[in-house]
Scaffold this active site. Sequence first.
Site, PDB file in Angstrom:
ATOM      1  N   LYS A  56       1.120  -0.977   0.297  1.00  0.00           N
ATOM      2  CA  LYS A  56       0.415   0.188  -0.171  1.00  0.00           C
ATOM      3  C   LYS A  56       0.771   1.450  -0.226  1.00  0.00           C
ATOM      4  CE  LYS A  56      -0.237  -0.392   5.145  1.00  0.00           C
ATOM      5  NZ  LYS A  56      -1.180  -0.374   6.468  1.00  0.00           N
ATOM      6  N   TYR A 276      16.657  31.000   6.530  1.00  0.00           N
ATOM      7  CA  TYR A 276      15.906  31.611   7.080  1.00  0.00           C
ATOM      8  C   TYR A 276      16.180  32.182   8.558  1.00  0.00           C
ATOM      9  CZ  TYR A 276      13.370  31.221   2.310  1.00  0.00           C
ATOM     10  OH  TYR A 276      13.096  31.270   0.789  1.00  0.00           O
TER      11      TYR A 276
END
Length: 391
Positions: A56, A276
């Site tokens: 899956k 940042y």
Amino acid sequence: MPDVIGLNSNLSDNPSDAGYANTSRSTMVVDLGAIESNYRKFRMLAPQSACGAVLKADAYGLGALRIAPFLARLGCGHFFVADVEEGAALRKVLPLSAKIYLLHGAMPGLEAAIEHHDLLPILNSREQLDAWLRHCRLRNRLLPAGVHVDTGLSRLGFPIDELQKAAENERVLSDLPVVLFMSQLACAEWRDEISRQQLDQFRKLTYLFPKAILSLSNSAGLFAGCEFHFDLIRSGGGILGLSISGDPDFRPSQVVRLRTRIIQCRRVKVGEAIGYHRSYPVKRQMRVATASIGYADGFPRSLGNRGHVFVYGARAPIVGFVSMDLISIDVTDLPESWTVPGTMVDLICPEQTVADVALAANMLSDELTTAIGRRCRRLYVSAKRDEMRRH
């Protein structure tokens, strides 16, 4: 389709070598030889049981359409996916003899699609059972299915009393070809009394389906004891090399390697800052390499200013925040010849496994691999040159 090349496990750090020259982005390297090794280990650990593959979520992010047929050639005949879309995709690449089970069962309105693609829904509620039987009557034929009973996870599956009522009192299951009867262990890794209780409850219900394949164990359940094995083991993370057991006698072969490349290298001075919000203050003269991977590729943002990578086997800290497409690496202590643009950077590798990165990021191993997006190319390698293929 992704590339498939014949390589040994000692991958080159030269970006011009086969498999790396045609991309500037990150690459997830999937070792098919390691998958084969893990699959054969599982078969040896449960010799009386079949070993199915849970693929899956695109085989936990590793690529189901490439891994499924490879496992089928090794003799795997049982495959588990989440839903119809995953099952239909897998049916296109697997032999007709392969059984593909849908763990979500038969969702409303999709019964015809399930039949069309020759899939096996694992019915997990009375509503799904009734809808599937209505579809059988509409088609004037009995269509096979599986049944899932909840023995303690309180997630999918028939409640025990509801299943017994349907099977014994109402006998609505008497004419349905039930090919698989399963339950899911809640905490197989712990091997505690809860697992024993689930085992006892499951075993007491098996008489309801005398012709069905019986399945209780996932990868971790394999190590709970042979009494948990029954007819079929459902292995996902174990085959794919993810951490599934604390058993000291078993360590899966590592399947995944995650690599990217340096874009540029620069010098920064004391008093400057990196990233940042200037999150990493520079306290010494540094050389900083910027590499092509970020949270848009699924690399954990939480590893900014605390994770590390490897360059030619040498550890290098991540400095500054992980941004959308980039990370910054402190390469001050590495030779300059090691950090030229195009140099390979290893994020998951022998020195730092999937489990190591997941632990540092406070994630599960399969949570990490499923998060690595399609912008990150998949490269399938095998040490066997006679399996060399390129798509």
